[in-house]
Design a protein around this motif. Structure first.
Motif, mmCIF file in Angstrom:
data_model
loop_
_atom_site.group_PDB
_atom_site.id
_atom_site.type_symbol
_atom_site.label_atom_id
_atom_site.label_comp_id
_atom_site.label_asym_id
_atom_site.label_seq_id
_atom_site.Cartn_x
_atom_site.Cartn_y
_atom_site.Cartn_z
ATOM 1 N N TYR A 99 -34.844 62.231 3.899
ATOM 2 C CA TYR A 99 -34.680 60.926 3.257
ATOM 3 C C TYR A 99 -33.376 60.259 3.688
ATOM 4 O O TYR A 99 -32.422 60.928 4.106
ATOM 5 C CB TYR A 99 -34.603 61.100 1.727
ATOM 6 N N ALA A 102 -31.324 54.811 -0.340
ATOM 7 C CA ALA A 102 -31.523 53.358 -0.305
ATOM 8 C C ALA A 102 -30.578 52.648 -1.256
ATOM 9 O O ALA A 102 -30.129 51.534 -0.969
ATOM 10 C CB ALA A 102 -32.968 53.021 -0.671
ATOM 11 N N GLN B 24 -44.009 51.579 0.956
ATOM 12 C CA GLN B 24 -42.777 52.320 0.640
ATOM 13 C C GLN B 24 -41.608 51.394 0.295
ATOM 14 O O GLN B 24 -40.910 51.600 -0.700
ATOM 15 C CB GLN B 24 -42.389 53.243 1.807
ATOM 16 N N GLN B 25 -41.388 50.367 1.134
ATOM 17 C CA GLN B 25 -40.239 49.485 0.884
ATOM 18 C C GLN B 25 -40.407 48.731 -0.433
ATOM 19 O O GLN B 25 -39.441 48.586 -1.200
ATOM 20 C CB GLN B 25 -40.061 48.504 2.043
ATOM 21 N N ALA B 28 -39.594 51.123 -3.272
ATOM 22 C CA ALA B 28 -38.146 51.345 -3.384
ATOM 23 C C ALA B 28 -37.472 50.122 -4.011
ATOM 24 O O ALA B 28 -36.638 50.255 -4.917
ATOM 25 C CB ALA B 28 -37.547 51.652 -2.005
ATOM 26 N N HIS B 51 -34.249 57.015 -2.923
ATOM 27 C CA HIS B 51 -34.306 57.549 -1.560
ATOM 28 C C HIS B 51 -35.657 57.195 -0.923
ATOM 29 O O HIS B 51 -36.697 57.349 -1.562
ATOM 30 C CB HIS B 51 -34.188 59.077 -1.578
ATOM 31 N N ARG B 52 -35.628 56.817 0.338
ATOM 32 C CA ARG B 52 -36.851 56.598 1.135
ATOM 33 C C ARG B 52 -36.987 57.724 2.155
ATOM 34 O O ARG B 52 -36.027 58.013 2.895
ATOM 35 C CB ARG B 52 -36.754 55.277 1.918
ATOM 36 N N SER B 53 -38.183 58.342 2.230
ATOM 37 C CA SER B 53 -38.368 59.388 3.245
ATOM 38 C C SER B 53 -38.468 58.761 4.631
ATOM 39 O O SER B 53 -38.986 57.647 4.794
ATOM 40 C CB SER B 53 -39.605 60.228 2.949
ATOM 41 N N GLY B 56 -41.912 57.783 5.773
ATOM 42 C CA GLY B 56 -42.567 56.649 5.122
ATOM 43 C C GLY B 56 -43.475 56.986 3.952
ATOM 44 O O GLY B 56 -43.962 56.091 3.267
ATOM 45 N N VAL B 59 -41.043 58.218 -1.879
ATOM 46 C CA VAL B 59 -39.836 57.631 -2.451
ATOM 47 C C VAL B 59 -39.387 58.590 -3.547
ATOM 48 O O VAL B 59 -40.217 59.039 -4.354
ATOM 49 C CB VAL B 59 -40.089 56.226 -3.040
#
Lengths: 108, 108
Positions: A99, A102, B24-25, B28, B51-53, B56, B59
């Motif tokens: 990760y 963000a 995903q975005q 987040a 957190h973003r993996s 993709g 989260v």
């Protein structure tokens, strides 16, 4: 003490182990031992933080490595593989993902 | 900046969202907005770290609350429920668990 921040030069591993509650403590102990015997001596290791779920069914390793390539090199290390194999055998399932942070928000 | 340590008076939520990479975005962003609009004003909120993996598909919210009861009160809060419902609808699955920190190791 480990810090979570968006401006750190790290990649974060969140590895979620699902486990039978009667194996949770043994798995946590094994991951702590693996960190201290092998992982923390490898290039690019930044931190490992072992968590036990209150319900007994999960163990999470929140770990930080300097680069994705350092994590990948660890996966190919024979001593690390031995510990990871033992952890996998204690668990019902293992779900590791890398990760980036963000955002962080905290009370001051 | 959030800190992970064994001697902090917190309970840790690790909430793992499995998500389609094209959502995903948005997921987040929704969790960051929920933190800043609602969660961080609730009693017992300590931190939330989204957190973003890199692949993709995940989260993770690594969050800290002062007490289990603060987390449970949040679950009953109407505004929090509205945001959690929206997050759940964007995700394929949601797996929240509460944890205690068993150990931390870091390079100095």
């Amino acid at each position: 003490m480990t810090t979570i921040a968006t401006d750190q030069d790290v990649v974060t591993l969140v590895n979620v182990f699902t486990v039978s509650p009667d194996h949770q403590q043994a798995l946590a102990d094994l991951l702590i031992e693996a960190t201290r015997a092998v992982m923390n001596k490898l290039p690019g290791f930044v931190s490992a933080n072992i968590h036990r779920s209150l319900d007994g069914t999960k163990v999470v390793n929140y770990a930080q490595w300097r680069r994705v390539s350092d994590f990948e090199d660890m996966l190919r290390n024979a001593a690390a593989q031995e510990h990871m194999q033992a952890a996998t055998e204690l668990a019902i399932s293992v779900e590791p993902h890398l990760y980036q942070v963000a955002s962080t928000d905290e009370v001051v």
